[in-house]
Motif scaffolding. Structure first.
Motif, PDB file in Angstrom:
ATOM      1  N   VAL A  32       3.217 -19.629 -31.985  1.00 29.96           N
ATOM      2  CA  VAL A  32       2.306 -19.886 -30.784  1.00 29.96           C
ATOM      3  C   VAL A  32       1.890 -21.313 -30.847  1.00 29.96           C
ATOM      4  CG1 VAL A  32       0.154 -19.013 -29.747  1.00 29.96           C
ATOM      5  CG2 VAL A  32       1.811 -17.492 -30.879  1.00 29.96           C
ATOM      6  N   LEU A  33       1.795 -22.046 -29.759  1.00 29.39           N
ATOM      7  CA  LEU A  33       1.137 -23.485 -29.898  1.00 29.39           C
ATOM      8  C   LEU A  33      -0.168 -23.051 -29.001  1.00 29.39           C
ATOM      9  CD1 LEU A  33       3.691 -24.341 -31.037  1.00 29.39           C
ATOM     10  CD2 LEU A  33       3.452 -26.010 -29.355  1.00 29.39           C
ATOM     11  N   LEU A  34      -1.111 -23.092 -29.548  1.00 31.50           N
ATOM     12  CA  LEU A  34      -2.479 -22.933 -28.913  1.00 31.50           C
ATOM     13  C   LEU A  34      -2.974 -24.260 -28.327  1.00 31.50           C
ATOM     14  CD1 LEU A  34      -4.784 -21.194 -31.565  1.00 31.50           C
ATOM     15  CD2 LEU A  34      -3.425 -19.884 -29.470  1.00 31.50           C
ATOM     16  N   PRO A  35      -3.282 -23.994 -26.843  1.00 29.26           N
ATOM     17  CA  PRO A  35      -3.908 -25.206 -26.322  1.00 29.26           C
ATOM     18  C   PRO A  35      -5.511 -25.321 -26.682  1.00 29.26           C
ATOM     19  CG  PRO A  35      -3.758 -23.483 -24.630  1.00 29.26           C
ATOM     20  CD  PRO A  35      -3.368 -23.093 -25.921  1.00 29.26           C
ATOM     21  N   SER A  36      -6.020 -26.428 -26.320  1.00 30.82           N
ATOM     22  CA  SER A  36      -7.364 -26.610 -26.712  1.00 30.82           C
ATOM     23  C   SER A  36      -8.309 -25.789 -25.486  1.00 30.82           C
ATOM     24  CB  SER A  36      -7.757 -28.098 -26.663  1.00 30.82           C
ATOM     25  OG  SER A  36      -9.026 -28.298 -26.500  1.00 30.82           O
ATOM     26  N   PHE A  37      -9.019 -25.176 -26.150  1.00 31.15           N
ATOM     27  CA  PHE A  37      -9.918 -24.351 -25.260  1.00 31.15           C
ATOM     28  C   PHE A  37     -10.660 -24.915 -24.397  1.00 31.15           C
ATOM     29  CE2 PHE A  37     -11.559 -19.973 -24.560  1.00 31.15           C
ATOM     30  CZ  PHE A  37     -12.829 -20.257 -23.786  1.00 31.15           C
ATOM     31  N   LYS A  38     -11.302 -26.576 -24.737  1.00 34.61           N
ATOM     32  CA  LYS A  38     -12.031 -27.071 -23.949  1.00 34.61           C
ATOM     33  C   LYS A  38     -11.028 -27.601 -22.678  1.00 34.61           C
ATOM     34  CE  LYS A  38     -13.570 -31.403 -24.914  1.00 34.61           C
ATOM     35  NZ  LYS A  38     -13.897 -32.058 -23.646  1.00 34.61           N
ATOM     36  N   ASP A  39     -10.122 -27.804 -22.757  1.00 33.21           N
ATOM     37  CA  ASP A  39      -9.168 -28.260 -21.663  1.00 33.21           C
ATOM     38  C   ASP A  39      -8.586 -27.245 -20.751  1.00 33.21           C
ATOM     39  OD1 ASP A  39      -8.012 -30.946 -23.871  1.00 33.21           O
ATOM     40  OD2 ASP A  39      -9.571 -30.970 -22.657  1.00 33.21           O
ATOM     41  N   SER A  40      -8.272 -26.123 -21.415  1.00 31.93           N
ATOM     42  CA  SER A  40      -7.561 -25.207 -20.810  1.00 31.93           C
ATOM     43  C   SER A  40      -8.105 -23.758 -20.787  1.00 31.93           C
ATOM     44  CB  SER A  40      -6.271 -24.825 -21.460  1.00 31.93           C
ATOM     45  OG  SER A  40      -6.315 -24.180 -22.691  1.00 31.93           O
ATOM     46  N   GLY A  41      -9.202 -23.577 -21.339  1.00 34.52           N
ATOM     47  CA  GLY A  41      -9.836 -22.163 -21.481  1.00 34.52           C
ATOM     48  C   GLY A  41      -8.942 -21.009 -21.992  1.00 34.52           C
TER      49      GLY A  41
END
Lengths: 577, 441
Positions: free
Chosen positions: B403-412
């Protein structure tokens, strides 16, 4: 509900606060779902009135499939570009459908628009009410203070009644300490000691009970001290034990008490954890041992707490809640070790300095100490010769320390001295400590053989600068003047090192020609003393050097009075010119 | 690999000090790269199409089959990697509490998830305290995890989440001094209109408040990331618990080091009447045998290993490879095949000097491989296509969910992974019509 209405009216219209469903539930003690309905009801009624509350809705559902796909599609496009040779696995990843639920916070004015983007809507509810439409999502965090206060005040279970879901594992308390790893960390430095005593402690360390682990740790540390002591010179053992035992076991005990108290606290509320950690320890025994094979010298205390953290961090095989405190423990251990190591050299160093200071009341400049030492040495030369090998060894070690501090000392000193006390710093420290225990006479005697050896060594290396050459000459002169053998020896050293004292004389002979003349006169003066011709030859090249060279010529002049005073006066007369 | 664009310490030293240093390049890949195979005896240059098309970075251990050319290079015909590491949890079914687990094969990723399956929540890049923060989304995230938000159906779904793993970048990188002043004043004017005391602008207190909120509901694991106040050298040591105030009171809040393995096992606690999953997992290295379905397994205990890191190794490796054909997901998959999570480690990725052991070797393939702080979400279930040595069939094939997690700040985005089936769900927190970080779909 009148209470709810009153509260909302007050909050929204009088205090102009944002009220979220959560803060409402905490404030009034109602379930969050009930709070949501309460908010929506109030909102309906308030729309009609003049002062209206604006609602912010939370829409949850699944967006139209185009939206998430374009997101992933665009991401792959940026990555793949138009490359046809893209890895077929890439195409697979984009095809993988990941069900996505989207929760959107929208104001009531944008609600319809938001709803239109959704393919499936699971729920819509009022998230919060505010006196004016929210422009910033961060504003919903404002009422959180109420929530946190309420949740912190009551036990966690109370908030379950209000709608929070709490996992069964969640509990307040210290993270259960990792007994296994901490005792292993203790065993680690212990095992590094070459003595066997300490290794037996390792077996003890593997007991799963925390308390016994701590006690074995303490005993292990004590054994380490003893091991250090035993590895020291046999002479120093007795006294060394005291010096070290005084400092470290006390500090260890205090620390251990703290740790034991800490462990007791943590163990009593969480008994399961102890069993777990006990078993964890057994599980961890093998991998951890493998990791900690690398040898570090015992006096490098700092790397120890570091490596367990390093390895534990990556190969985490134990319950995470326990790790953080466990890491505190090895760092505690590490600090202990550091404290153990540092008190040993520190007092040793201080005492060593005291040695020098005692023996030499002046400041720590390099020239005075050897001078004073040689003075005393002159008196007790016989006794100095009678020193046994132990003293010499300790002295050599002391010399080594001296050399580290004394940088102006001749370069010849450190070179031959270093190979001798090339043992561990621990041994040196041991010897230092042992040294300090000795009587002051020893302290006097101790430095004396040192300069003797040093002077002897001075002769050996051929000078890189004029200094050396000067010294060689001095030795020759001592050979000649047999009446005052000892004192002339001393004076020769004086002349060598104490250039300050002799400055008056050399200054008189500052002019190079004056120096040459003095040397010439010295050469002349020496003739009645039947100095070798070599000496005169040596003098001249010396004179060609800088003012340093003048010292020998002037010291020669001083020696002249011993031999022939009349000629000396004449000698002095000339430099004055 | 000999890459002319890679920062070279010798060039750095030789550079004229009066000139400012050139900015670090985004990609080291160039056409002039040459690939070398090196061991204690020496190095040899590898050439050939096979090499050109292979995804390689500095530090990979491999075997090359080929022929030596007349100018001393080695033309490669085939490459051999270590392959995926053994996976002890392969083939052992995670207990399915309500459905008979024997029928369900672990490897069926698309199998329907049982209603009371356990899920693990993964998020990274909260970046509290950065400019343009996404506090609203974080608030929504916390409420989602405590299962207070949304409808009761959603709440019951959210109640299945048994733990939260935050993979780095919880605290945003502080901006320059002038920016901070402006940013703070802007935020203040935007947010703390009347009531300035409700939410402190201090980022760690802000984060601690959110963490405490979530910690009251579930175990939380927090990893440091590139922008967190932790050492930049891998492995990053855990952030001190005391930083997080209220959250540190909870024994289930754990601060982890940067690359970390989290072992999970089903707990044999009796089914409780609480709304949580009837058999939540306990994180321990000694999982107890489950009552219902795994009893048939005998002494083999089901475990799940989650391997998490905050993305620095993958980010660093990404600089070495041409990006259109090779993606971050390819790189993450390749690290499993290479059995090494950070092959570029001492070269361009700062790490602690290690002598006896390499801590970045993947000795056992994890079940879930989480990489945080990536630009985009991606996931893949990687299966081992090599035949297992043990042909008796007792060994199942290895599989790992990357799993590649996106940054929450950018994608929520919050990612949920089903512990039993390794299926993935996403939850997106968005804000429409008002300011508030990223998160717009």
């Amino acid at each position: 509900m009148p209470a709810l209405d009153d509260y909302l009216t007050k909050q929204l219209f009088i205090e102009k606060n944002v009220v979220t469903y959560r803060s409402l539930s905490r404030q009034l003690g109602i379930h969050v779902n009930a709070a949501k309905t309460g908010l929506s009801k109030f909102h309906e009624t308030s729309v009609d009135s003049t002062t209206r509350a604006f609602a912010t809705y939370l829409v949850s559902g699944e967006l139209f499939p185009t939206a998430p796909q374009t997101q992933t599609g665009s991401s792959t496009q940026t990555e793949d570009g138009m490359d046809i040779d893209a890895d077929p696995a890439e195409a697979q990843s984009t095809e993988e459908e990941v069900p996505t639920t989207t929760l959107t916070l929208v104001g009531e004015q944008d609600l319809e628009h938001a709803k239109s983007t959704y393919a499936r809507i699971f729920s819509i509810h009022v998230y919060c009410l505010s006196p004016s439409p929210l422009t910033d999502a961060g504003l919903i965090c404002d009422p959180s203070a109420i929530i946190y206060k309420a949740d912190a005040k009551d036990t966690p279970t109370s908030s379950i009644a209000l709608g929070r879901v709490v996992g069964p594992d969640v509990r307040i308390g210290k993270a259960p300490p990792l007994v296994a790893s901490s005792s292993k960390a203790a065993a680690e430095p212990v095992s590094r000691q070459p003595t066997l005593k300490v290794k037996t402690e390792k077996a003890e360390d593997k007991t799963p009970v925390a308390k016994s682990g701590s006690t074995s740790l303490s005993s292990a540390e004590k054994d380490k001290d003893k091991a250090n002591a035993s590895s020291a010179k046999p002479k120093a053992t007795g006294k060394l034990d005291w010096s070290k035992a005084k400092k470290t076991p006390e500090s260890d005990k205090s620390k251990k008490k703290e740790k034991e108290v800490k462990k007791e606290e943590s163990i009593s509320p969480i008994e399961k954890a102890v069993k777990k950690t006990a078993k964890l320890e057994i599980n961890d025994a093998s991998p951890k041992d493998d990791g900690k094979v690398c040898y570090c010298p015992p006096h490098l205390a700092r790397p120890h707490p570091y490596s367990p953290n390093l390895q534990r961090g990556v190969k985490r095989k134990v319950s995470p809640p326990a790790v953080s405190d466990a890491e505190d423990r090895p760092t505690l251990r590490g600090k202990e070790k550091e404290k153990k190591a540092t008190p040993v050299p520190a007092p040793a160093d201080i005492k060593l300095r005291k040695n020098r200071i005692v023996s030499d009341d002046e400041d720590d400049t390099p020239p005075p100490p050897p001078r004073r030492l040689t003075k005393n040495r002159a008196r007790v030369s016989a006794a100095a010769d009678a020193l046994d090998s132990d003293a010499e060894n300790s002295l050599r070690a002391m010399m080594d320390i001296d050399d580290a501090l004394v940088e102006k000392a001749s370069a010849s000193r450190p070179a031959p001295v270093k190979p001798e006390p090339a043992d561990d710093a621990a041994d040196e420290d041991v010897e230092m400590a042992a040294e300090t225990q000795q009587a002051s006479e020893d302290e006097d005697i101790a430095p004396k053989p040192k300069p003797r050896k040093k002077t002897q060594k001075k002769v050996v290396p051929v000078g890189r600068n004029g200094l050396k050459k000067k010294r060689t000459m001095k030795s020759r002169m001592t050979v000649d003047a047999k009446g005052y053998m000892v004192t002339e020896d001393y004076s020769s050293y004086e002349s060598v090192d104490e250039e300050d004292a002799e400055e008056a004389a050399p200054k008189k002979g500052k002019g190079k020609k004056a120096g040459a003349s003095t040397s010439a006169s010295a050469a002349k003066a020496k003739k009645p003393v039947s100095i070798d011709v070599d000496a005169s030859d040596a003098e001249e090249p010396v004179v060609k050097k800088k003012p340093v060279a003048r010292a020998p010529s002037t010291t020669k002049s001083k020696k002249q009075p011993a031999a022939a005073q009349g000629s000396l006066k004449d000698f002095f007369g000339k430099p004055k010119k | 690999m000999d890459m002319p664009l890679k920062p070279n310490v010798l060039e750095d030293v030789a550079r004229d000090r009066s000139l400012p240093a050139p900015p670090p390049r985004e990609k080291f890949y160039s056409d002039e790269d040459s690939i070398m195979l090196e061991d204690e005896s020496g190095r040899i240059c590898l050439v050939g199409d096979r090499i050109r098309s292979a995804c390689l970075v500095t530090g990979v251990i491999l075997g090359a089959l080929g022929i030596e050319t007349h100018n001393g290079d080695f033309e490669v015909v085939d490459l051999c990697y270590p392959g995926m590491a053994p996976q002890p949890s392969a083939g052992i079914e995670w207990p399915a509490p309500t459905i008979g687990g024997d029928a369900m094969d672990v490897d069926e990723s698309a199998s329907t998830s049982a209603p009371s399956d356990e899920w693990v929540a993964l998020v990274s890049g909260l970046e509290v305290g950065s400019t343009n923060p996404s506090d609203g989304q974080i608030q929504m995230l916390a409420e989602y995890l405590t299962a207070e938000i949304s409808s009761p159906e959603e709440q019951s779904q959210a109640a299945r989440i048994s733990r939260l793993i935050i993979a780095g970048n919880s605290l945003g990188a502080p901006t320059g001094n002038t920016d901070v002043v402006n940013g703070d004043s802007e935020r203040k004017s935007r947010r703390y209109g009347n009531d300035a005391s409700s939410f402190t602008p201090h980022p760690t207190q802000n984060l601690a408040a959110h963490l405490t909120d979530v910690c009251r509901s579930m175990p939380v694991h927090l990893l440091p990331g590139p922008s967190d106040p932790a050492a930049t050298i891998l492995p990053q040591q855990p952030l001190p618990r005391a930083m997080f105030g209220g959250a540190s009171h909870y024994a289930t809040f754990s601060s982890e080091s940067n690359p970390t393995y989290i072992h999970l096992a089903p707990n044999d606690l009796p089914a409780q009447s609480s709304s949580r999953a009837s058999q939540p997992s306990a994180s321990s290295s000694k999982p107890k045998a489950n009552g219902t379905s795994a009893a048939s397994q005998g002494t083999i205990r089901p475990t799940r290993t989650i391997f998490v890191h905050s993305g620095q190794p993958v980010d660093d490796m990404f600089k070495y490879v041409p990006s259109p054909p090779i993606s971050r997901m390819t790189l993450a998959e390749a690290t499993l095949k290479w059995r090494h999570m950070a092959p570029t480690a001492p070269d361009t990725l700062w790490c602690h000097p290690y002598f006896a052991r390499d801590p970045f070797v993947i000795t056992q393939t994890p079940d879930v491989y989480v990489v945080g702080n990536q630009p985009a979400f991606a996931t893949r279930l990687v299966r081992d296509d090599e035949q297992d040595e043990d042909e008796s069939g007792a060994r199942a094939e290895k599989r790992c969910r990357i799993v590649l997690l996106p940054s929450f700040k950018d994608s929520g985005t919050l990612v949920l992974v089903n512990l039993r089936t390794l299926a993935v769900r996403r939850v997106q927190f968005a804000v429409e019509g008002m300011n508030g970080g990223g998160g717009e779909t």
